[in-house]
Design a protein around this motif. Structure first.
Motif, mmCIF file in Angstrom:
data_model
loop_
_atom_site.group_PDB
_atom_site.id
_atom_site.type_symbol
_atom_site.label_atom_id
_atom_site.label_comp_id
_atom_site.label_asym_id
_atom_site.label_seq_id
_atom_site.Cartn_x
_atom_site.Cartn_y
_atom_site.Cartn_z
ATOM 1 N N UNK A 57 3.942 -2.567 19.052
ATOM 2 C CA UNK A 57 5.066 -2.881 18.170
ATOM 3 C C UNK A 57 6.177 -1.893 18.489
ATOM 4 N N UNK B 276 3.509 0.666 2.927
ATOM 5 C CA UNK B 276 3.101 -0.274 3.968
ATOM 6 C C UNK B 276 2.972 -1.646 3.344
ATOM 7 N N UNK C 73 8.622 5.654 5.628
ATOM 8 C CA UNK C 73 8.608 6.914 4.896
ATOM 9 C C UNK C 73 9.918 7.132 4.158
ATOM 10 N N UNK D 244 -2.551 0.707 10.516
ATOM 11 C CA UNK D 244 -1.605 1.463 9.682
ATOM 12 C C UNK D 244 -2.091 1.712 8.264
ATOM 13 N N UNK E 3 9.902 5.499 12.104
ATOM 14 C CA UNK E 3 8.921 4.861 12.974
ATOM 15 C C UNK E 3 9.561 4.492 14.309
ATOM 16 N N UNK F 208 3.866 -3.817 10.479
ATOM 17 C CA UNK F 208 2.730 -2.997 10.857
ATOM 18 C C UNK F 208 3.030 -1.515 10.772
ATOM 19 N N UNK F 209 4.124 -1.166 10.165
ATOM 20 C CA UNK F 209 4.479 0.232 10.182
ATOM 21 C C UNK F 209 4.624 0.794 8.777
ATOM 22 N N UNK F 210 4.312 2.081 8.689
ATOM 23 C CA UNK F 210 4.576 2.830 7.472
ATOM 24 C C UNK F 210 6.057 3.157 7.424
ATOM 25 N N UNK G 90 10.654 10.397 8.131
ATOM 26 C CA UNK G 90 10.031 10.041 9.394
ATOM 27 C C UNK G 90 10.463 8.630 9.771
ATOM 28 N N UNK H 80 1.414 5.636 -0.160
ATOM 29 C CA UNK H 80 0.838 6.893 0.297
ATOM 30 C C UNK H 80 1.746 8.057 -0.099
ATOM 31 N N UNK I 141 0.859 -1.177 0.000
ATOM 32 C CA UNK I 141 0.000 0.000 0.000
ATOM 33 C C UNK I 141 0.898 1.231 0.000
#
Lengths: 115, 114
Positions: free
Chosen positions: B56, A94, A105, B99, B45, A101-103, B43, A34, A32
């Protein structure tokens, strides 16, 4: 490790010029994608997103992005930029499978539109 | 409606001190995220909370960093024994479910470690 690359760090355009910001991701499977934007003094906000279906995604303020799976790319475009488009643009990805479970960037592209 | 809020907006601290950063997510959002934005970096995480599930923590850079989310709402990010390399903008975001949903970001806390 998954990664997102934005090769244009700083772009300067005149008003009415066309825009294309590059974004490449490193995943091999379903992904996915963005684009987020941060206008000066404002919060990060979603510009558009791709989950499935039509690979050409329309977002707010005339922006669009095309998902090209064979090129692992999700470039952002706008036919004619305005001064108000001056902002920092972040691509993110993603991988929804497994425990990812994390985006992730990219490092962002600073767009400066001159009058 | 109210967006994501963070406090303080700016924090200057001395090396070695502990700091706490607070995030109030959008009401009803079950997912909450912390990111770090350093100069010239994207950015990064840090941590993700989803409802009552175990968070997480895979993005926390060291054991000096910890976070909790009380009652499924407010979250606090704690950095112990701060170092100069911890200087950054710490962003919090929330989303309705997970997410894949649109993440709504707060204004961030700019942390400066002297």
């Amino acid at each position: 490790a998954q990664s997102v690359s934005q090769h244009n760090h700083h772009v300067i355009l005149s008003e009415a010029a066309s825009l294309e910001l590059g974004c490449n991701y490193s995943y091999g499977g379903t992904v996915n994608l963005f684009w987020y934007v941060q206008y000066p003094g404002q919060h990060l906000q979603l510009l558009l997103k791709y989950f499935s279906g039509d690979p050409l995604v329309k977002g707010i303020k005339g922006f669009e992005a095309e998902f090209i799976k064979s090129k692992f790319s999700f470039n952002l475009r706008k036919p004619s930029v305005q001064w108000s488009d001056t902002a920092e643009y972040f691509c993110a990805a993603l991988a929804p499978t497994g425990t990812a479970s994390k985006l992730t960037f990219g490092t962002g592209t600073r767009l400066q539109v001159t009058l | 409606g109210a967006g994501v809020s963070q406090s303080p907006s700016n924090k200057v601290t001395e090396k070695g001190k502990d700091v706490e950063l607070r995030c109030d997510p959008i009401s009803g959002h079950t997912a909450l995220y912390w990111y770090r934005q350093s100069l010239g970096q994207g950015l990064e995480f840090l941590i993700y909370f989803q409802g009552n599930s175990a968070p997480d923590k895979s993005g926390l850079p060291s054991d000096r960093f910890s976070a909790e989310r009380t009652g499924g709402s407010v979250s606090t990010l704690t950095i112990q024994r701060t170092q100069q390399e911890d200087s950054a903008v710490y962003l919090c975001a929330s989303s309705l479910i997970g997410p894949g949903d649109t993440q709504y970001f707060g204004p961030g806390t700019r942390l400066t470690v002297l």
